[in-house]
Every structure is written in C-alpha cells, then in structure tokens.
Design an enzyme around this catalytic site. Sequence first.
Site, PDB file in Angstrom:
ATOM      1  N   SER A 174       0.878  -1.110   0.036  1.00 51.02           N
ATOM      2  CA  SER A 174      -0.056   0.012   0.041  1.00 51.02           C
ATOM      3  C   SER A 174       0.975   1.362   0.032  1.00 51.02           C
ATOM      4  CB  SER A 174      -0.851   0.144   1.265  1.00 51.02           C
ATOM      5  OG  SER A 174      -1.373   1.217   1.346  1.00 51.02           O
ATOM      6  N   TYR A 193      -1.569  -1.398  10.596  1.00 57.88           N
ATOM      7  CA  TYR A 193      -1.611  -1.872   9.054  1.00 57.88           C
ATOM      8  C   TYR A 193      -0.366  -1.125   8.370  1.00 57.88           C
ATOM      9  CZ  TYR A 193      -3.259  -2.012   4.004  1.00 57.88           C
ATOM     10  OH  TYR A 193      -3.315  -2.102   2.760  1.00 57.88           O
TER      11      TYR A 193
HETATM   12  N1  LIG Z   1      -8.776  -1.380  -1.312  1.00 57.10           N
HETATM   13  C1  LIG Z   1      -7.681  -0.383  -1.022  1.00 57.10           C
HETATM   14  O1  LIG Z   1      -7.977   0.592  -0.656  1.00 57.10           O
HETATM   15  C2  LIG Z   1      -6.210  -1.090  -0.802  1.00 57.10           C
HETATM   16  C3  LIG Z   1      -5.160   0.191  -0.900  1.00 57.10           C
HETATM   17  C4  LIG Z   1      -4.060  -0.168  -0.701  1.00 57.10           C
HETATM   18  C5  LIG Z   1      -3.669  -1.572  -0.764  1.00 57.10           C
HETATM   19  N2  LIG Z   1      -4.753  -2.453  -0.563  1.00 57.10           N
HETATM   20  C6  LIG Z   1      -4.099  -3.833  -0.495  1.00 57.10           C
HETATM   21  O2  LIG Z   1      -4.517  -4.593  -1.618  1.00 57.10           O
HETATM   22  C7  LIG Z   1      -4.885  -6.101  -1.234  1.00 57.10           C
HETATM   23  C8  LIG Z   1      -6.400  -6.516  -1.582  1.00 57.10           C
HETATM   24  O3  LIG Z   1      -7.111  -5.764  -0.949  1.00 57.10           O
HETATM   25  P1  LIG Z   1      -8.598  -5.302  -1.526  1.00 57.10           P
HETATM   26  O4  LIG Z   1      -8.965  -4.166  -1.444  1.00 57.10           O
HETATM   27  O5  LIG Z   1      -9.024  -6.386  -2.799  1.00 57.10           O
HETATM   28  O6  LIG Z   1      -9.390  -6.021  -0.110  1.00 57.10           O
HETATM   29  P2  LIG Z   1     -10.909  -7.037  -0.022  1.00 57.10           P
HETATM   30  O7  LIG Z   1     -11.792  -6.688  -1.113  1.00 57.10           O
HETATM   31  O8  LIG Z   1     -11.070  -6.863   1.365  1.00 57.10           O
HETATM   32  O9  LIG Z   1     -10.277  -8.267  -0.402  1.00 57.10           O
HETATM   33  C9  LIG Z   1      -9.085  -8.786   0.487  1.00 57.10           C
HETATM   34  C10 LIG Z   1      -8.998 -10.390  -0.120  1.00 57.10           C
HETATM   35  O10 LIG Z   1      -7.891 -10.912   0.813  1.00 57.10           O
HETATM   36  C11 LIG Z   1      -8.436 -12.189   1.250  1.00 57.10           C
HETATM   37  N3  LIG Z   1      -7.919 -12.537   2.482  1.00 57.10           N
HETATM   38  C12 LIG Z   1      -8.175 -11.727   3.688  1.00 57.10           C
HETATM   39  N4  LIG Z   1      -7.683 -12.609   4.824  1.00 57.10           N
HETATM   40  C13 LIG Z   1      -7.181 -13.619   4.207  1.00 57.10           C
HETATM   41  C14 LIG Z   1      -6.820 -14.658   5.117  1.00 57.10           C
HETATM   42  N5  LIG Z   1      -6.585 -14.492   6.235  1.00 57.10           N
HETATM   43  N6  LIG Z   1      -6.431 -15.808   4.205  1.00 57.10           N
HETATM   44  C15 LIG Z   1      -6.621 -15.778   2.911  1.00 57.10           C
HETATM   45  N7  LIG Z   1      -7.063 -14.700   2.040  1.00 57.10           N
HETATM   46  C16 LIG Z   1      -7.465 -13.613   2.893  1.00 57.10           C
HETATM   47  C17 LIG Z   1     -10.013 -11.870   1.186  1.00 57.10           C
HETATM   48  O11 LIG Z   1     -10.658 -13.497   0.792  1.00 57.10           O
HETATM   49  P3  LIG Z   1     -11.425 -14.385   1.891  1.00 57.10           P
HETATM   50  O12 LIG Z   1     -12.101 -13.303   2.926  1.00 57.10           O
HETATM   51  O13 LIG Z   1     -12.091 -15.239   1.184  1.00 57.10           O
HETATM   52  O14 LIG Z   1     -10.092 -15.215   2.575  1.00 57.10           O
HETATM   53  C18 LIG Z   1     -10.248 -11.418  -0.119  1.00 57.10           C
HETATM   54  O15 LIG Z   1     -10.020 -12.019  -1.169  1.00 57.10           O
HETATM   55  C19 LIG Z   1      -4.455  -6.218   0.124  1.00 57.10           C
HETATM   56  O16 LIG Z   1      -3.356  -6.460   0.381  1.00 57.10           O
HETATM   57  C20 LIG Z   1      -4.547  -4.640   0.800  1.00 57.10           C
HETATM   58  O17 LIG Z   1      -3.891  -4.305   1.819  1.00 57.10           O
HETATM   59  C21 LIG Z   1      -5.993  -2.336  -0.626  1.00 57.10           C
END
Ligand SMILES: NC(=O)c1ccc[n+]([C@@H]2O[C@H](COP(=O)([O-])OP(=O)(O)OC[C@H]3O[C@@H](n4cnc5c(N)ncnc54)[C@H](OP(=O)(O)O)[C@@H]3O)[C@@H](O)[C@H]2O)c1
Length: 263
Positions: free
Chosen positions: A135, A149
């Site tokens: 991030s 985080y």
């Molecule tokens: N959205 C943002 O604003 C943002 C910004 C910067 C960085 N990011 C990063 O981008 C990445 C993806 O985030 P996203 O925005 O797509 O979030 P999201 O919509 O909450 O999706 C998170 C994904 O991670 C999986 N996950 C969470 N905990 C897990 C665990 N213990 N074991 C296996 N899978 C797990 C969830 O699947 P299950 O619940 O099915 O396990 C889901 O597929 C993350 O690393 C996040 O830190 C996001």
Amino acid sequence: MLNVAVITGASAGIGAALARHLGRQGYCLVLAARRVAELHKVAKSTGTEVEVVTADVRRRADVERVKDAALRRFGHVDVWVNNAGRGIARRVLDLSDADVDEMVAVNVKSALYGAQAIVPHFQERGRGHLVNVSSVLGRVPFVAQRSAYNAAKHALNALTANLRMELRPTHPGIHVSLVMPGVVATDFAANALGQSGPPPAAAAPAQSAEEVAAVIAELIAHPVPEVYTNPAHSEMAARYFQDVAAFEAQAAGPAPDTSPAPR
Ligand SMILES: NC(=O)c1ccc[n+]([C@@H]2O[C@H](COP(=O)([O-])OP(=O)(O)OC[C@H]3O[C@@H](n4cnc5c(N)ncnc54)[C@H](OP(=O)(O)O)[C@@H]3O)[C@@H](O)[C@H]2O)c1
C-alpha cells in the site's frame, strides 16, 4: 508453455479483478482465499483453466498447500502474487497485542510464507516473478487510523526490497516487485479490523480494482522493482521524505498553538 499465475486473496477486490485480467491474457490460474464459494464464482468469470485452493494465508501450511496444488495441476508457476491483506481502524494508543499480531500475520507473514514457498521453485527454473501487494501507506503512513496496518506494510516493503537484493546477484531471472495502491474501491475498508461506522475519508479519488489489476498486469509483462498504482503517489512520497514535518502538518492540519499566553 502455459503461463501460470498464483493469486492469494482472489475471492474479491483487487485479487479477483487481477484473476479476470490475467485470465483474459490466457494465464492459467491458481486462486486462493478462505471463501470457497466466492473463489469458484471468480474462477468461472476468468474464462481460463483455474485451480481453486481454500487457504488461510496466516497459516504457513495452507500457503505450502497452495504451492503444492499449483505444481500438481500445472507443473510450474511463473508468477506468484501475494495479494491477500487486511486493514485496521484503530489508533496507536488503542492497539492490543491481538491487533498487531493479526496485522503482521495477514499482511507480512502471509507474504513471507508465499515467498519461502515459491522462490525455491523459481530458483530451480532460473526465472519467476514474485509480486507483493502492499500500500502507499507502507511508504508514507499518513492515515493515523490505519496504524498497525501501515507498520505491517512498511515491514512488507522492507522484506520485498531485501529479497530482491538477495536474489539479484545469483538469480537475475527472478523478479521481485512491490505494488503500492492508494485507495481502491473494494470491501477493504469495510473488512478492516475494528471498523465501525464509515471508513476514513480518502485523500484522493478511489481507483477501481480493475484499474489496479491493469497496473499489476503491466508490471507482470514488464517487471520493475515497484509501482504506485496512482502515479501521483510517487511525487507525494518524494514530498514526504523531503520534509516530514511539513507533510504531516498539511495532512493533519496545523498543530494547536502551545506557546505561553501573553501576560
Ligand atoms: N482497497 C484499498 O483501498 C487498498 C489500498 C492499498 C492496498 N490494498 C491492498 O490490496 C490487497 C487486496 O485488498 P482489497 O482491496 O482487494 O481488499 P478486499 O476486497 O477486502 O479483499 C481481500 C482479499 O484478501 C483475502 N483475505 C483476507 N484475509 C485472508 C486470509 N487470512 N487468508 C486468505 N485470504 C485472505 C480475502 O478473501 P477471503 O475473505 O475469502 O479469505 C479477499 O479475497 C491487500 O493486500 C490490501 O492491503 C488495498
């Protein structure tokens, strides 16, 4: 030979969008997360060959199973994307041990397990690409409420850089990349540990998961050490490191005047 990509956290958000993007490019996919029904839905939408693996990336044995399933099904892996992650909505002084442990397990150890599972395979082949989704908060911790985080993603950034440096002299065919999104329109904020009420206001307009997936796909096609998915964040990070005090004053508003009152 087929191109094979493993994506963790592929049941939703950025991981699901990346699965669809790479599927359109003809990649065979291994998709991992905890929610198996959602994973199968994503798998169907990719239009390619997919192996679905239910895994909790906080557990090393689960991540090893993801690698084993990938090699059993497709024989090799070209790209491994450590994308699974989770946020937090809690200020530093309110953090519990359990909060910090959860942030480290899901955002740092998960990616370490992924690297330690797949890099030996890359080393045998002399090539491969490890992508860690971090991030911009892992570079510039400007949202105080994300506290542990931010700290976890800083640790992920450091491990990513050190693994890249470690492999470079002996395995120049292995790429290790860091992806730093800003705010992305997914369920990330709603899923944050301790989130109640509306998530913090975004400093910039959100990118879509598809936009971020396109940036990651471009990174896979043309590997570089790291990428901000929002190009404006490169300049923001430079501004931060040039003058932390000025940056924080602007981000948080001016500090209250604590000079003694005139007598
Ligand atoms: N959205 C943002 O604003 C943002 C910004 C910067 C960085 N990011 C990063 O981008 C990445 C993806 O985030 P996203 O925005 O797509 O979030 P999201 O919509 O909450 O999706 C998170 C994904 O991670 C999986 N996950 C969470 N905990 C897990 C665990 N213990 N074991 C296996 N899978 C797990 C969830 O699947 P299950 O619940 O099915 O396990 C889901 O597929 C993350 O690393 C996040 O830190 C996001």
